[in-house]
Design an enzyme around this catalytic site. Sequence first.
Site, mmCIF file in Angstrom:
data_model
loop_
_atom_site.group_PDB
_atom_site.id
_atom_site.type_symbol
_atom_site.label_atom_id
_atom_site.label_comp_id
_atom_site.label_asym_id
_atom_site.label_seq_id
_atom_site.Cartn_x
_atom_site.Cartn_y
_atom_site.Cartn_z
ATOM 1 C CB VAL A 18 -0.957 -0.054 1.428
ATOM 2 C CG1 VAL A 18 -2.017 -0.827 0.869
ATOM 3 C CG2 VAL A 18 -0.156 -0.246 2.613
ATOM 4 C CB SER A 19 1.133 4.012 -2.323
ATOM 5 O OG SER A 19 -0.408 4.204 -2.453
ATOM 6 C CB THR A 20 -1.258 6.653 1.428
ATOM 7 O OG1 THR A 20 -2.397 5.810 1.598
ATOM 8 C CG2 THR A 20 -1.301 6.909 -0.149
#
Length: 229
Positions: A18-20
Site C-alpha cells: 500500500v502506498s499511503t
Amino acid sequence: MAKTKTAPANTVVAYLRVSTDEQAESGAGLMAQRAAMQAEADRRGWVIVAWKEDKGASGKSLGGRPALAEALELVESHQAATLVVAKLDRLSRSLVDFAGLMDRARAKRWNLIALDLGIDLSTPAGEFLASVMASAAQWERRIIGQRTREGLAAKKAAGVRLGRPVTLPAEVRHRIRSEANSGSSLACIARGLNADEVPTAQGGKKWYPSTVKAVLASQHPTVTAAAGA
C-alpha cells in the site's frame, strides 16, 4: 555433479503493498489484495510459503521496499517457485522496472504472476502479454530519452545555462572575483575562504584551487587567477 535446487512448482510468495500512510493504518488495501491472492491460491492449489507486505511504500521504483527484497530473495534462493501480486501496480508502476523484473525472473528461473492482467510467465498467453509490456517499456525508455534530448537542445538554443544552479552567495562570488583581479592565486583565495569557514556552493567545508577556478569561470570565463601558491 550437484543438481540445481528447485522449489516445488506450486509454492508461491505473495507480495502486498500500500502506498499511503492512511492505507497502511486502515489495512483496507492490504486486506483486498490478500483476499484476491488467497482465493486464487485455493483455486489453483498453491502453497503460500510467505506473505510479504510493504506498508506506506511508493510504487514508483523498486528501491526502498524491504518486503519486496525479501520476496525476491525467497524465489531466487528457490524457497518458492513464484512471486505473486494481486495487481501489477502493487509490484511496480514503471513499465521499465517491470520489464527488468521479467528479465530477472527468466534469468534466475522463477515465475512471476500478476492476477489482474493475467501475466504468468509459465504460460504461453501470459508470457506473450509480458513480452508486449516489455516492448512497451522499451518504447517508453526511448521516448523519455528523446524528449530529454529535445528539451535540453531547446533550452541550450534559447540561451538557458544548463547544469547545477548557482547557490553561492553574491558576496562570496564578489570576494573571489575581487581577490583574483587583485592578483591573488587560486590557492591563496582557497586558503582564505577555508580560514574564514566559508561554505562552498554545494555546502562543503573545503575549498580547493580548482573550486575557486570553477567559480571564476562561471562568472567570467576569460578571468583567471595565477596558478601559483
